[in-house]
Write an enzyme that holds these catalytic residues in place. Structure first.
Site, PDB file in Angstrom:
ATOM      1  N   LYS A   1      39.361   8.075  84.335  1.00 33.88           N
ATOM      2  CA  LYS A   1      39.703   9.256  83.522  1.00 33.88           C
ATOM      3  C   LYS A   1      38.936  10.472  84.037  1.00 33.88           C
ATOM      4  O   LYS A   1      39.500  11.556  84.199  1.00 33.88           O
ATOM      5  CB  LYS A   1      39.350   8.983  82.049  1.00 33.88           C
ATOM      6  CG  LYS A   1      40.313   8.015  81.385  1.00 33.88           C
ATOM      7  CD  LYS A   1      39.828   7.496  80.034  1.00 33.88           C
ATOM      8  CE  LYS A   1      40.757   6.383  79.540  1.00 33.88           C
ATOM      9  NZ  LYS A   1      40.311   5.697  78.350  1.00 33.88           N
TER      10      LYS A   1
ATOM     11  N   GLN B   1      35.409   5.802  74.279  1.00 32.24           N
ATOM     12  CA  GLN B   1      36.009   4.618  74.907  1.00 32.24           C
ATOM     13  C   GLN B   1      35.842   3.389  74.018  1.00 32.24           C
ATOM     14  O   GLN B   1      34.751   3.110  73.509  1.00 32.24           O
ATOM     15  CB  GLN B   1      35.369   4.384  76.290  1.00 32.24           C
ATOM     16  CG  GLN B   1      36.004   3.281  77.101  1.00 32.24           C
ATOM     17  CD  GLN B   1      37.449   3.580  77.519  1.00 32.24           C
ATOM     18  OE1 GLN B   1      37.852   4.731  77.670  1.00 32.24           O
ATOM     19  NE2 GLN B   1      38.233   2.538  77.702  1.00 32.24           N
TER      20      GLN B   1
ATOM     21  N   ASP C   1      43.364  11.195  72.281  1.00 31.77           N
ATOM     22  CA  ASP C   1      43.814   9.794  72.294  1.00 31.77           C
ATOM     23  C   ASP C   1      44.973   9.592  71.306  1.00 31.77           C
ATOM     24  O   ASP C   1      45.719   8.613  71.411  1.00 31.77           O
ATOM     25  CB  ASP C   1      42.660   8.895  71.806  1.00 31.77           C
ATOM     26  CG  ASP C   1      42.100   8.005  72.891  1.00 31.77           C
ATOM     27  OD1 ASP C   1      42.807   7.738  73.875  1.00 31.77           O
ATOM     28  OD2 ASP C   1      40.944   7.575  72.742  1.00 31.77           O
TER      29      ASP C   1
HETATM   30  N1  GUN Z   1      40.117   1.362  75.704  1.00 32.08           N
HETATM   31  C1  GUN Z   1      41.197   0.882  76.384  1.00 32.08           C
HETATM   32  N2  GUN Z   1      42.199   1.789  76.375  1.00 32.08           N
HETATM   33  C2  GUN Z   1      41.747   2.860  75.684  1.00 32.08           C
HETATM   34  C3  GUN Z   1      42.336   4.124  75.361  1.00 32.08           C
HETATM   35  O1  GUN Z   1      43.489   4.443  75.690  1.00 32.08           O
HETATM   36  N3  GUN Z   1      41.534   4.972  74.625  1.00 32.08           N
HETATM   37  C4  GUN Z   1      40.279   4.630  74.236  1.00 32.08           C
HETATM   38  N4  GUN Z   1      39.588   5.531  73.517  1.00 32.08           N
HETATM   39  N5  GUN Z   1      39.711   3.467  74.526  1.00 32.08           N
HETATM   40  C5  GUN Z   1      40.446   2.595  75.248  1.00 32.08           C
END
Ligand code: GUN
Length: 301
Positions: free
Chosen positions: A53, A97, A120
């Site tokens: 990311k 995350q 998100d």
């Molecule tokens: N953990 C795995 N995929 C995601 C996601 O799309 N967003 C977040 N915040 N955590 C994750």
């Protein structure tokens, strides 16, 4: 005839190029999208996701911050950190995350994020906005938003189409079903959600013009369940073993989708591969949400 392979990898790269140009234009007007990704602990999969990311955010030209926190961070301290970024005018997107360590209440943390910075799309306010639809919808959750982009960019008509979604998770199944039933471009479909409690799973799948499978069960959907010419979106990323990478020599996971790809591609009109289908779209849609947030905060939309 063999299906068109919908390359999420290529489509994601195309959208990233579009975003790069958009960000360059925003910078000329003094607006730089800001994204913070907060990682608590050292879960290897989470480190890998967050690194991806951050790398993409930098490439697109964001003000991008990686905030690493120790495994034993107190819940109250994480809530304070979220509050700090809620107030930071240079930050337009906050991502915590998941999963979080067990001593932290995930729901409490997600609910503490300012819904107007929740790129998100997991905050209940954004779930509600999506449900209402139209201009209300602000940040669509990234994986479902990516699925819709894939269907549209693959040239499939969604209006009036029979869409069948296999799986009812909060992250994929429920939101993608909601997105596809809204009025408007890339949606306006007739939607059915099927799940572990559904009778005649096969019969429902056979009706689908667009079949979206997010069940987390490798090879669940059999080729004979697919309507000839249908668009098949496989969201499953199942680790079924390990192999040595030809490139690096390191052990890497063998991934398999929820659809029997090799046989399905002889029946479907178009299909996403695993990997390289839905996966690359998720990060890209996070970037798109952050650009949108920065524009909203700057009064550009
Ligand atoms: N953990 C795995 N995929 C995601 C996601 O799309 N967003 C977040 N915040 N955590 C994750």
């Amino acid at each position: 005839m063999s299906a068109t392979i919908i390359s999420g990898k290529d489509i994601a790269a195309q959208i990233r190029e579009e975003l790069k140009k958009e960000v360059a234009e925003m910078k000329e007007k003094g607006v730089v999208p800001g994204l913070v990704t907060i990682l608590v602990g050292k879960n290897p999969a989470s480190i890998s996701y967050v690194t991806g990311k951050q790398k993409t955010a930098h490439e697109i030209g964001f003000n991008s911050i990686q905030d690493d926190q120790p495994d034993d961070l107190a819940e109250a301290d994480l809530l304070k950190l979220v509050e700090k970024y809620n107030k930071d005018t240079k930050i337009h997107g906050i991502l915590v995350q998941l999963p979080l360590p067990k001593h932290i209440d995930e729901k409490k943390v997600l609910n503490a994020i300012d819904p107007d910075k929740d790129v998100d799309g997991f905050h209940p306010v954004n779930v509600g906005r999506l449900m209402i639809g139209g201009n209300e919808a602000k940040f669509l959750p990234c994986t479902p938003a990516g699925i819709q982009e894939l269907i549209v960019r693959a040239g499939f008509e969604t209006a009036g189409a029979e869409v069948v979604v296999v799986g009812r998770s909060n992250i994929v199944g429920k939101p993608i079903a909601n997105i596809m039933l809204q009025k408007g471009k890339g949606a306006n479909a007739t939607v059915t959600i099927v799940h572990t409690g559904t009778k005649n799973l096969e019969e429902h799948c056979k009706r689908a013009d667009i079949l979206i499978v997010a069940a987390g069960v490798p090879g669940l959907v059999k080729p004979e369940w697919i309507k000839p010419g249908a668009c098949v979106i496989d969201v499953g990323v199942n680790r079924v073993g390990e192999k040595k990478s030809e490139k690096t020599g390191k052990m890497v996971a063998i991934l398999r989708g929820d659809v029997d790809f090799d046989a399905a591609k002889e029946i479907a009109g178009a299909i996403t591969p695993v990997p390289g289908g839905v996966g690359p779209m998720t990060i890209t849609m996070l970037m798109k949400n952050t650009v949108k947030s920065a524009k909203i905060h700057a009064g550009m939309v």
